[in-house]
Motif scaffolding. Sequence first.
Motif, PDB file in Angstrom:
ATOM      1  N   ASN A  61       0.840  -1.201   0.000  1.00 62.03           N
ATOM      2  CA  ASN A  61       0.000   0.000   0.000  1.00 62.03           C
ATOM      3  C   ASN A  61       0.876   1.252   0.000  1.00 62.03           C
ATOM      4  OD1 ASN A  61      -1.877   1.999   0.309  1.00 62.03           O
ATOM      5  ND2 ASN A  61      -2.735   1.232   2.228  1.00 62.03           N
ATOM      6  N   PRO A  62       0.996   1.947  -1.132  1.00 64.62           N
ATOM      7  CA  PRO A  62       1.860   3.141  -1.192  1.00 64.62           C
ATOM      8  C   PRO A  62       1.399   4.268  -0.280  1.00 64.62           C
ATOM      9  CG  PRO A  62       0.541   2.921  -3.193  1.00 64.62           C
ATOM     10  CD  PRO A  62       0.366   1.653  -2.429  1.00 64.62           C
ATOM     11  N   ASP A  63       0.135   4.246   0.139  1.00 66.42           N
ATOM     12  CA  ASP A  63      -0.361   5.293   1.037  1.00 66.42           C
ATOM     13  C   ASP A  63       0.295   5.226   2.417  1.00 66.42           C
ATOM     14  OD1 ASP A  63      -2.034   6.211  -0.945  1.00 66.42           O
ATOM     15  OD2 ASP A  63      -3.779   5.075  -0.250  1.00 66.42           O
ATOM     16  N   ASN A  64       0.972   4.114   2.710  1.00 68.65           N
ATOM     17  CA  ASN A  64       1.644   3.987   4.007  1.00 68.65           C
ATOM     18  C   ASN A  64       2.941   4.787   4.070  1.00 68.65           C
ATOM     19  OD1 ASN A  64      -0.215   2.192   5.221  1.00 68.65           O
ATOM     20  ND2 ASN A  64       0.702   0.451   4.153  1.00 68.65           N
ATOM     21  N   PHE A  65       3.430   5.242   2.907  1.00 68.86           N
ATOM     22  CA  PHE A  65       4.759   5.843   2.861  1.00 68.86           C
ATOM     23  C   PHE A  65       4.668   7.327   2.523  1.00 68.86           C
ATOM     24  CE2 PHE A  65       5.000   1.348   1.790  1.00 68.86           C
ATOM     25  CZ  PHE A  65       5.787   0.918   2.847  1.00 68.86           C
ATOM     26  N   THR A  66       4.434   8.105   3.555  1.00 65.29           N
ATOM     27  CA  THR A  66       4.336   9.556   3.434  1.00 65.29           C
ATOM     28  C   THR A  66       5.271  10.181   4.463  1.00 65.29           C
ATOM     29  OG1 THR A  66       2.550   9.747   5.065  1.00 65.29           O
ATOM     30  CG2 THR A  66       1.905   9.283   2.784  1.00 65.29           C
ATOM     31  N   VAL A  88       5.277   2.428  10.688  1.00 67.16           N
ATOM     32  CA  VAL A  88       6.042   2.960   9.560  1.00 67.16           C
ATOM     33  C   VAL A  88       6.608   4.308   9.999  1.00 67.16           C
ATOM     34  CG1 VAL A  88       6.011   3.702   7.158  1.00 67.16           C
ATOM     35  CG2 VAL A  88       4.523   1.821   7.893  1.00 67.16           C
ATOM     36  N   THR A  89       7.937   4.425   9.973  1.00 63.75           N
ATOM     37  CA  THR A  89       8.588   5.641  10.454  1.00 63.75           C
ATOM     38  C   THR A  89       9.430   6.268   9.346  1.00 63.75           C
ATOM     39  OG1 THR A  89       8.765   4.601  12.640  1.00 63.75           O
ATOM     40  CG2 THR A  89      10.033   6.620  12.264  1.00 63.75           C
ATOM     41  N   PRO A  90       9.054   7.464   8.867  1.00 65.77           N
ATOM     42  CA  PRO A  90       9.863   8.124   7.834  1.00 65.77           C
ATOM     43  C   PRO A  90      11.213   8.567   8.386  1.00 65.77           C
ATOM     44  CG  PRO A  90       8.101   9.575   8.592  1.00 65.77           C
ATOM     45  CD  PRO A  90       7.869   8.248   9.242  1.00 65.77           C
ATOM     46  N   GLN A  91      12.249   8.418   7.573  1.00 70.13           N
ATOM     47  CA  GLN A  91      13.603   8.811   7.957  1.00 70.13           C
ATOM     48  C   GLN A  91      14.059   9.964   7.064  1.00 70.13           C
ATOM     49  OE1 GLN A  91      15.202   7.040  10.629  1.00 70.13           O
ATOM     50  NE2 GLN A  91      13.098   6.280  10.754  1.00 70.13           N
ATOM     51  N   THR A  92      14.444  11.068   7.671  1.00 64.98           N
ATOM     52  CA  THR A  92      14.808  12.250   6.889  1.00 64.98           C
ATOM     53  C   THR A  92      16.308  12.357   6.630  1.00 64.98           C
ATOM     54  OG1 THR A  92      14.843  13.551   8.933  1.00 64.98           O
ATOM     55  CG2 THR A  92      12.802  13.559   7.659  1.00 64.98           C
ATOM     56  N   SER A  93      17.073  11.379   7.081  1.00 61.34           N
ATOM     57  CA  SER A  93      18.486  11.289   6.717  1.00 61.34           C
ATOM     58  C   SER A  93      18.642  10.034   5.857  1.00 61.34           C
ATOM     59  CB  SER A  93      19.365  11.216   7.968  1.00 61.34           C
ATOM     60  OG  SER A  93      19.000  10.105   8.759  1.00 61.34           O
ATOM     61  N   LEU A  94      19.864   9.739   5.448  1.00 66.66           N
ATOM     62  CA  LEU A  94      20.073   8.581   4.572  1.00 66.66           C
ATOM     63  C   LEU A  94      21.261   7.771   5.051  1.00 66.66           C
ATOM     64  CD1 LEU A  94      19.306   7.071   1.943  1.00 66.66           C
ATOM     65  CD2 LEU A  94      20.932   8.538   0.737  1.00 66.66           C
ATOM     66  N   ASP A 198      12.130  16.305   3.339  1.00 68.36           N
ATOM     67  CA  ASP A 198      11.449  15.191   2.677  1.00 68.36           C
ATOM     68  C   ASP A 198      12.032  13.867   3.169  1.00 68.36           C
ATOM     69  OD1 ASP A 198       9.863  16.770   0.645  1.00 68.36           O
ATOM     70  OD2 ASP A 198      11.901  17.410   0.125  1.00 68.36           O
ATOM     71  N   PRO A 199      11.187  12.868   3.439  1.00 67.69           N
ATOM     72  CA  PRO A 199      11.713  11.562   3.877  1.00 67.69           C
ATOM     73  C   PRO A 199      12.536  10.900   2.778  1.00 67.69           C
ATOM     74  CG  PRO A 199       9.342  11.450   3.488  1.00 67.69           C
ATOM     75  CD  PRO A 199       9.715  12.882   3.375  1.00 67.69           C
ATOM     76  N   GLN A 200      13.613  10.226   3.188  1.00 60.40           N
ATOM     77  CA  GLN A 200      14.493   9.555   2.237  1.00 60.40           C
ATOM     78  C   GLN A 200      14.263   8.048   2.197  1.00 60.40           C
ATOM     79  OE1 GLN A 200      16.226  11.504   0.157  1.00 60.40           O
ATOM     80  NE2 GLN A 200      15.114  13.080   1.301  1.00 60.40           N
ATOM     81  N   TYR A 201      13.742   7.500   3.268  1.00 60.52           N
ATOM     82  CA  TYR A 201      13.306   6.106   3.287  1.00 60.52           C
ATOM     83  C   TYR A 201      12.418   5.917   4.503  1.00 60.52           C
ATOM     84  CZ  TYR A 201      16.934   5.087   6.837  1.00 60.52           C
ATOM     85  OH  TYR A 201      17.712   5.060   7.965  1.00 60.52           O
ATOM     86  N   HIS A 202      11.809   4.745   4.620  1.00 61.29           N
ATOM     87  CA  HIS A 202      10.913   4.464   5.738  1.00 61.29           C
ATOM     88  C   HIS A 202      11.329   3.162   6.421  1.00 61.29           C
ATOM     89  CE1 HIS A 202       8.498   7.192   3.248  1.00 61.29           C
ATOM     90  NE2 HIS A 202       7.827   7.492   4.337  1.00 61.29           N
ATOM     91  N   LEU A 203      11.290   3.164   7.734  1.00 60.02           N
ATOM     92  CA  LEU A 203      11.503   1.938   8.498  1.00 60.02           C
ATOM     93  C   LEU A 203      10.144   1.295   8.765  1.00 60.02           C
ATOM     94  CD1 LEU A 203      14.241   2.741  11.183  1.00 60.02           C
ATOM     95  CD2 LEU A 203      14.446   1.295   9.158  1.00 60.02           C
ATOM     96  N   ILE A 218       9.929  -8.174  12.674  1.00 56.60           N
ATOM     97  CA  ILE A 218      10.713  -7.946  11.461  1.00 56.60           C
ATOM     98  C   ILE A 218      10.796  -6.444  11.237  1.00 56.60           C
ATOM     99  CG2 ILE A 218      10.855  -8.296   8.960  1.00 56.60           C
ATOM    100  CD1 ILE A 218       9.234 -10.830   9.286  1.00 56.60           C
ATOM    101  N   GLU A 219      11.980  -5.950  10.882  1.00 53.02           N
ATOM    102  CA  GLU A 219      12.138  -4.531  10.552  1.00 53.02           C
ATOM    103  C   GLU A 219      12.930  -4.417   9.260  1.00 53.02           C
ATOM    104  OE1 GLU A 219      12.621  -1.175  13.553  1.00 53.02           O
ATOM    105  OE2 GLU A 219      14.662  -1.343  12.745  1.00 53.02           O
ATOM    106  N   ILE A 220      12.400  -3.666   8.308  1.00 49.92           N
ATOM    107  CA  ILE A 220      13.074  -3.486   7.027  1.00 49.92           C
ATOM    108  C   ILE A 220      13.085  -2.001   6.671  1.00 49.92           C
ATOM    109  CG2 ILE A 220      12.321  -5.752   6.203  1.00 49.92           C
ATOM    110  CD1 ILE A 220      10.387  -4.245   4.347  1.00 49.92           C
ATOM    111  N   ALA A 221      13.979  -1.639   5.764  1.00 49.41           N
ATOM    112  CA  ALA A 221      14.040  -0.269   5.257  1.00 49.41           C
ATOM    113  C   ALA A 221      13.425  -0.239   3.864  1.00 49.41           C
ATOM    114  CB  ALA A 221      15.482   0.220   5.209  1.00 49.41           C
ATOM    115  N   LYS A 222      12.423   0.592   3.688  1.00 51.93           N
ATOM    116  CA  LYS A 222      11.772   0.758   2.383  1.00 51.93           C
ATOM    117  C   LYS A 222      12.316   2.035   1.751  1.00 51.93           C
ATOM    118  CE  LYS A 222       8.479   0.507  -0.844  1.00 51.93           C
ATOM    119  NZ  LYS A 222       8.712   1.799  -1.541  1.00 51.93           N
ATOM    120  N   MET A 223      13.153   1.847   0.720  1.00 51.02           N
ATOM    121  CA  MET A 223      13.747   2.996   0.058  1.00 51.02           C
ATOM    122  C   MET A 223      12.733   3.637  -0.890  1.00 51.02           C
ATOM    123  SD  MET A 223      16.556   2.624   1.611  1.00 51.02           S
ATOM    124  CE  MET A 223      17.512   3.980   0.919  1.00 51.02           C
ATOM    125  N   ILE A 224      12.940   4.913  -1.179  1.00 52.03           N
ATOM    126  CA  ILE A 224      12.070   5.614  -2.114  1.00 52.03           C
ATOM    127  C   ILE A 224      12.369   5.124  -3.527  1.00 52.03           C
ATOM    128  CG2 ILE A 224      11.560   7.871  -3.137  1.00 52.03           C
ATOM    129  CD1 ILE A 224      12.083   9.094  -0.420  1.00 52.03           C
TER     130      ILE A 224
END
Length: 244
Positions: A61-66, A88-94, A198-203, A218-224
Amino acid sequence: MHKTEEGFVVIVTMLVMAGLLGIGLSVANQSTQDIADSGNESESVRVFNAAEAEVESVLANPDNFTATAIPLTGATDGLNGALTRHSVTPQTSLKTYLPAGGVATIDLPSGYGSTVTLNWDSAAALMIAVYYEDAGTIKVRYEGVTANGATTIGGFAAASGSPTASIHTFNPTSDVRMIRIKSLLTGTNLSVPNSFSDPQYHLVRSEATGTDGVSRAIEIAKMIEVPPAILDYAVYSGESIIKP
């Protein structure tokens, strides 16, 4: 047979029977333990599969990644009867790993007017492409930097820091829209500690708990998702890529 001999035979027989009984109980106990361990392992696998299914559901669901975080919610019924929840936690660094020739992208649709800092830990040289908007036209400028202590490449700047912790800073224009960083010569871990708007990826974190209390996470990084670098010209210029 004398009574003494009969008594001796009885004692020996009882000892043998006691030994056999002990062996039998030991085997039965081990079998019971094996069955219990097998059951625990099966439950652990079922719970892990439930957590994995929850992650896949979130990713679909792309709506989860804002830019808005989704906190751990109350548990809901998931796969195999397990209770699942996610965040889902947006990360503003990379922070990422770049293989040799690999490219990392910093997506900046809102722009960014401050200094950008790059940290890496190998002898890799970095090619940096800064895409910026100039009077309605997207332009790109390039700069290269070699690792601290590495052989300098013509036209490349030299990083500061140390051979195992190179640092490079640069100032993109305030109208920057995207930065691509390519690793040359070898792979490297790359960290960009800036806090972008702007978020750079999401945990994505998923947790599942089985009926017997077994829990797995389980924890993964979802890149943009961004187009390959070869498409940058077409995407940002509005022109077509034509093979001569």
